[in-house]
Design a protein around this motif. Structure first.
Motif, PDB file in Angstrom:
ATOM      1  N   SER A  28       0.832  -1.212   0.000  1.00 42.90           N
ATOM      2  CA  SER A  28       0.000   0.000   0.000  1.00 42.90           C
ATOM      3  C   SER A  28       0.864   1.259   0.000  1.00 42.90           C
ATOM      4  CB  SER A  28      -0.960  -0.004   1.192  1.00 42.90           C
ATOM      5  OG  SER A  28      -0.237  -0.042   2.408  1.00 42.90           O
ATOM      6  N   SER A  31       2.511   1.657  -3.480  1.00 40.65           N
ATOM      7  CA  SER A  31       1.572   2.031  -4.543  1.00 40.65           C
ATOM      8  C   SER A  31       1.169   3.504  -4.450  1.00 40.65           C
ATOM      9  CB  SER A  31       0.341   1.125  -4.547  1.00 40.65           C
ATOM     10  OG  SER A  31      -0.359   1.221  -3.344  1.00 40.65           O
ATOM     11  N   GLU A  32       1.558   4.178  -3.381  1.00 39.58           N
ATOM     12  CA  GLU A  32       1.267   5.607  -3.277  1.00 39.58           C
ATOM     13  C   GLU A  32       2.284   6.456  -4.022  1.00 39.58           C
ATOM     14  OE1 GLU A  32      -0.514   7.610  -0.282  1.00 39.58           O
ATOM     15  OE2 GLU A  32      -1.176   5.865   0.857  1.00 39.58           O
ATOM     16  N   ASP A  36       1.710   2.403  -9.898  1.00 39.65           N
ATOM     17  CA  ASP A  36       0.272   2.659  -9.850  1.00 39.65           C
ATOM     18  C   ASP A  36      -0.415   1.722  -8.872  1.00 39.65           C
ATOM     19  OD1 ASP A  36       0.688   4.540 -11.826  1.00 39.65           O
ATOM     20  OD2 ASP A  36       0.157   3.176 -13.450  1.00 39.65           O
ATOM     21  N   ASN A  37       0.092   0.487  -8.826  1.00 44.26           N
ATOM     22  CA  ASN A  37      -0.468  -0.502  -7.913  1.00 44.26           C
ATOM     23  C   ASN A  37       0.626  -1.503  -7.570  1.00 44.26           C
ATOM     24  OD1 ASN A  37      -2.277  -1.859  -6.334  1.00 44.26           O
ATOM     25  ND2 ASN A  37      -3.485  -2.703  -8.011  1.00 44.26           N
ATOM     26  N   ASN A  39       1.127  -5.331  -5.536  1.00 45.16           N
ATOM     27  CA  ASN A  39       0.558  -6.484  -4.826  1.00 45.16           C
ATOM     28  C   ASN A  39       1.704  -7.352  -4.354  1.00 45.16           C
ATOM     29  OD1 ASN A  39      -2.213  -5.871  -5.556  1.00 45.16           O
ATOM     30  ND2 ASN A  39      -1.630  -6.479  -7.616  1.00 45.16           N
ATOM     31  N   TRP A  49       2.451  -0.510 -13.627  1.00 45.58           N
ATOM     32  CA  TRP A  49       2.495   0.853 -14.156  1.00 45.58           C
ATOM     33  C   TRP A  49       1.745   0.868 -15.476  1.00 45.58           C
ATOM     34  CZ3 TRP A  49       7.129  -1.380 -12.432  1.00 45.58           C
ATOM     35  CH2 TRP A  49       7.788  -0.724 -11.396  1.00 45.58           C
ATOM     36  N   GLU A  53       3.173  -4.928 -16.062  1.00 46.55           N
ATOM     37  CA  GLU A  53       3.559  -5.488 -14.760  1.00 46.55           C
ATOM     38  C   GLU A  53       5.025  -5.884 -14.733  1.00 46.55           C
ATOM     39  OE1 GLU A  53       1.327  -8.841 -13.437  1.00 46.55           O
ATOM     40  OE2 GLU A  53      -0.594  -7.806 -13.559  1.00 46.55           O
TER      41      GLU A  53
END
Length: 130
Positions: A28, A31-32, A36-37, A39, A49, A53
């Motif tokens: 988390s 991803s800030e 973009d994310n 996991n 991005w 991946e």
């Protein structure tokens, strides 16, 4: 395979080491500012991005101090490249710095440094340290 060049950068961050560690070590937090994310499943982190991946293996981490990853494609190639984010606190001034260690092809080092500049700039924005 071409040898990549190791480079290190230092960024002064106006935040507590424990808060900064959350942003460099958790999906988390990462991803800030980093992707973009993000996991994670165990030691495997997936960075996303713009729909593409990249996967990285968590090599080591030490609470409130550092985290080290190796991109999976480098791991599969048997390369020893990695990227590390290390928190350093000046004993006298208590200034907090984020040390970045990474590798890039010789002709891509400047570009890689600019990318890290942008990434860390985003991190500072998120932390309110800009």
């Amino acid at each position: 395979m071409d040898d990549k060049e190791k480079f290190e950068m230092e960024f002064v961050i106006h935040a507590s080491p424990s808060l900064l560690y959350q942003y460099i070590s958790t999906p988390s937090g990462l991803s800030e500012w980093f992707a973009d994310n993000v996991n994670s499943r165990g030691e495997l982190f997936t960075f996303i991005w713009d729909g593409s991946e990249e996967q990285a293996k968590l090599l080591s981490k030490k609470s409130s101090e550092r985290i080290k990853f190796r991109w999976l494609e480098d791991d599969e190639d048997g390369a020893s490249y990695y990227f590390e984010l290390r928190i350093q606190v000046d004993e006298i001034t208590k200034d907090v710095s984020l040390m970045v260690t990474d590798f890039a092809e010789e002709d891509e080092v400047e570009e890689a440094k600019m990318l890290w500049d942008n990434q860390i700039s985003s991190l500072k924005q998120v932390l309110g340290s800009a």
